[in-house]
Design a protein around this motif. Structure first.
Motif, PDB file in Angstrom:
ATOM      1  N   ILE A   1      56.355  43.457  36.633  1.00 17.43           N
ATOM      2  CA  ILE A   1      55.059  43.394  35.959  1.00 17.43           C
ATOM      3  C   ILE A   1      53.971  43.558  37.013  1.00 17.43           C
ATOM      4  N   ARG A   2      53.076  44.515  36.785  1.00 21.05           N
ATOM      5  CA  ARG A   2      51.970  44.704  37.718  1.00 21.05           C
ATOM      6  C   ARG A   2      50.906  43.656  37.414  1.00 21.05           C
ATOM      7  N   LEU A   3      50.516  42.935  38.437  1.00 17.71           N
ATOM      8  CA  LEU A   3      49.492  41.902  38.319  1.00 17.71           C
ATOM      9  C   LEU A   3      48.266  42.309  39.102  1.00 17.71           C
ATOM     10  N   GLU A   4      47.141  41.853  38.608  1.00 18.37           N
ATOM     11  CA  GLU A   4      45.857  42.035  39.286  1.00 18.37           C
ATOM     12  C   GLU A   4      45.226  40.661  39.403  1.00 18.37           C
ATOM     13  N   LEU A   5      44.813  40.302  40.594  1.00 18.89           N
ATOM     14  CA  LEU A   5      43.974  39.116  40.786  1.00 18.89           C
ATOM     15  C   LEU A   5      42.585  39.636  41.054  1.00 18.89           C
TER      16      LEU A   5
ATOM     17  N   ASP B   1      37.188  47.363  45.489  1.00 16.71           N
ATOM     18  CA  ASP B   1      35.877  47.079  44.900  1.00 16.71           C
ATOM     19  C   ASP B   1      35.654  48.055  43.755  1.00 16.71           C
ATOM     20  N   HIS B   2      35.668  47.541  42.524  1.00 12.12           N
ATOM     21  CA  HIS B   2      35.472  48.376  41.328  1.00 12.12           C
ATOM     22  C   HIS B   2      34.000  48.418  40.896  1.00 12.12           C
ATOM     23  N   GLY B   3      33.128  47.799  41.669  1.00 10.21           N
ATOM     24  CA  GLY B   3      31.715  47.794  41.322  1.00 10.21           C
ATOM     25  C   GLY B   3      31.310  46.607  40.461  1.00 10.21           C
ATOM     26  N   PHE B   4      32.243  46.056  39.700  1.00  7.50           N
ATOM     27  CA  PHE B   4      31.943  44.874  38.886  1.00  7.50           C
ATOM     28  C   PHE B   4      32.946  43.753  39.136  1.00  7.50           C
ATOM     29  N   VAL B   5      34.076  44.089  39.785  1.00  7.55           N
ATOM     30  CA  VAL B   5      35.079  43.118  40.215  1.00  7.55           C
ATOM     31  C   VAL B   5      35.692  43.592  41.529  1.00  7.55           C
ATOM     32  N   HIS B   6      36.231  42.650  42.283  1.00  2.50           N
ATOM     33  CA  HIS B   6      37.058  42.953  43.446  1.00  2.50           C
ATOM     34  C   HIS B   6      38.467  42.508  43.071  1.00  2.50           C
ATOM     35  N   SER B   7      39.469  43.373  43.333  1.00  6.45           N
ATOM     36  CA  SER B   7      40.820  43.112  42.852  1.00  6.45           C
ATOM     37  C   SER B   7      41.882  43.439  43.883  1.00  6.45           C
ATOM     38  N   ILE B   8      43.011  42.737  43.750  1.00  8.78           N
ATOM     39  CA  ILE B   8      44.237  43.108  44.441  1.00  8.78           C
ATOM     40  C   ILE B   8      45.305  43.358  43.381  1.00  8.78           C
ATOM     41  N   TYR B   9      46.292  44.179  43.746  1.00  9.54           N
ATOM     42  CA  TYR B   9      47.360  44.549  42.817  1.00  9.54           C
ATOM     43  C   TYR B   9      48.706  44.391  43.490  1.00  9.54           C
ATOM     44  N   PHE B  10      49.686  43.918  42.720  1.00  9.48           N
ATOM     45  CA  PHE B  10      51.039  43.723  43.230  1.00  9.48           C
ATOM     46  C   PHE B  10      51.969  43.555  42.032  1.00  9.48           C
ATOM     47  N   PHE B  11      53.268  43.614  42.294  1.00  9.41           N
ATOM     48  CA  PHE B  11      54.260  43.452  41.238  1.00  9.41           C
ATOM     49  C   PHE B  11      54.965  42.111  41.374  1.00  9.41           C
ATOM     50  N   ASP B  12      55.259  41.488  40.237  1.00 14.50           N
ATOM     51  CA  ASP B  12      56.050  40.260  40.248  1.00 14.50           C
ATOM     52  C   ASP B  12      57.531  40.637  40.310  1.00 14.50           C
TER      53      ASP B  12
ATOM     54  N   ASP C   1      54.211  43.319  48.656  1.00 12.44           N
ATOM     55  CA  ASP C   1      53.322  44.458  48.905  1.00 12.44           C
ATOM     56  C   ASP C   1      52.082  44.317  48.027  1.00 12.44           C
ATOM     57  N   VAL C   2      50.911  44.370  48.647  1.00 12.64           N
ATOM     58  CA  VAL C   2      49.647  44.185  47.933  1.00 12.64           C
ATOM     59  C   VAL C   2      48.748  45.393  48.179  1.00 12.64           C
ATOM     60  N   ILE C   3      48.156  45.916  47.108  1.00 11.68           N
ATOM     61  CA  ILE C   3      47.164  46.992  47.203  1.00 11.68           C
ATOM     62  C   ILE C   3      45.794  46.349  47.051  1.00 11.68           C
ATOM     63  N   GLY C   4      44.864  46.752  47.899  1.00  9.08           N
ATOM     64  CA  GLY C   4      43.502  46.221  47.824  1.00  9.08           C
ATOM     65  C   GLY C   4      43.263  45.265  48.965  1.00  9.08           C
TER      66      GLY C   4
ATOM     67  N   ILE D   1      35.554  36.042  45.429  1.00  6.72           N
ATOM     68  CA  ILE D   1      36.177  37.119  46.204  1.00  6.72           C
ATOM     69  C   ILE D   1      36.992  36.525  47.354  1.00  6.72           C
ATOM     70  N   GLU D   2      36.529  35.419  47.922  1.00  6.50           N
ATOM     71  CA  GLU D   2      37.263  34.768  49.000  1.00  6.50           C
ATOM     72  C   GLU D   2      38.636  34.319  48.523  1.00  6.50           C
ATOM     73  N   GLU D   3      38.728  33.816  47.287  1.00  5.33           N
ATOM     74  CA  GLU D   3      40.029  33.411  46.735  1.00  5.33           C
ATOM     75  C   GLU D   3      40.954  34.621  46.595  1.00  5.33           C
ATOM     76  N   VAL D   4      40.406  35.768  46.231  1.00  2.00           N
ATOM     77  CA  VAL D   4      41.209  36.993  46.128  1.00  2.00           C
ATOM     78  C   VAL D   4      41.753  37.367  47.509  1.00  2.00           C
ATOM     79  N   HIS D   5      40.905  37.310  48.530  1.00  2.00           N
ATOM     80  CA  HIS D   5      41.336  37.608  49.899  1.00  2.00           C
ATOM     81  C   HIS D   5      42.408  36.617  50.365  1.00  2.00           C
ATOM     82  N   ASP D   6      42.218  35.333  50.058  1.00  2.00           N
ATOM     83  CA  ASP D   6      43.205  34.317  50.445  1.00  2.00           C
ATOM     84  C   ASP D   6      44.541  34.565  49.745  1.00  2.00           C
ATOM     85  N   ALA D   7      44.497  34.941  48.472  1.00  2.00           N
ATOM     86  CA  ALA D   7      45.729  35.230  47.726  1.00  2.00           C
ATOM     87  C   ALA D   7      46.452  36.425  48.346  1.00  2.00           C
ATOM     88  N   LYS D   8      45.691  37.433  48.747  1.00  2.00           N
ATOM     89  CA  LYS D   8      46.283  38.618  49.397  1.00  2.00           C
ATOM     90  C   LYS D   8      47.051  38.193  50.649  1.00  2.00           C
TER      91      LYS D   8
END
Length: 179
Positions: free
Chosen positions: A138-142, A123-134, A117-120, A101-108
């Protein structure tokens, strides 16, 4: 007969996901410089190997830690793939797994510092994610998994039952709206 019964040759993993890009260098900068995926292979050709069609292109591959790739075709016309008119922009996306999760926060933080622009973090309950467009739309999720092995096993054991319930609910909704 289901694939789980062994009737289908095993798929070992993703080799690559390919998509059209507007500009190979713009895409290289985003995936290599911002996301840290090294440019690993470039194919330049005038004809499509599978069809023989004349269509000059460059095909670029970026390697992920597990040895799989995300790849892009630059067709030389500065166009991106058109979005689907019948599908919300959040539906079609490519989710890329991170270890923590720390890597996701660092990527954000890194993406936002680059003006993305990053959304997140969501917390989906089984993963933590961020969303953005390239740059190609293309919508990407880390994402980083948070579930235990026991929870993963429970998800697998209930998956067919959950899908059957959805299929029934969907049919009932269609029947009610047709009435």
């Amino acid at each position: 007969m289901s694939a789980a019964s062994g009737s289908v040759a095993p798929i070992h993993g993703l080799h690559h996901f390919a998509w059209r890009c507007r500009d190979a260098e713009e895409t290289r900068h985003f995936y290599e410089d911002l996301l840290g995926l090294p440019l690993a292979h470039v194919i330049k050709a005038d004809r499509v190997p599978s069809t023989g069609e004349f269509c000059p292109y460059v095909h670029v591959f970026f390697e992920m830690k597990d040895g799989s790739y995300i790849a892009f075709f630059d067709l030389g016309d500065n166009q991106t793939a058109a979005p689907s008119a019948n599908t919300p922009a959040w539906v079609n996306h490519l989710a890329l797994r991170m270890d923590t999760i720390e890597e996701v926060h660092d990527a954000k933080k890194r993406l936002e510092a680059a003006g993305i622009d990053v959304i997140g973090v969501t917390d989906h309950g089984f993963v933590h994610s961020i969303y953005f467009f390239d740059p190609n739309g293309i919508r990407l999720e880390l994402t980083a998994e948070t579930l235990t092995d026991k929870e993963a096993a429970e998800f697998k054991s209930s998956a067919h039952r959950e899908l059957a319930a959805w299929t029934k609910e969907k049919a009932e909704r269609a029947k009610a709206s047709a009435a």
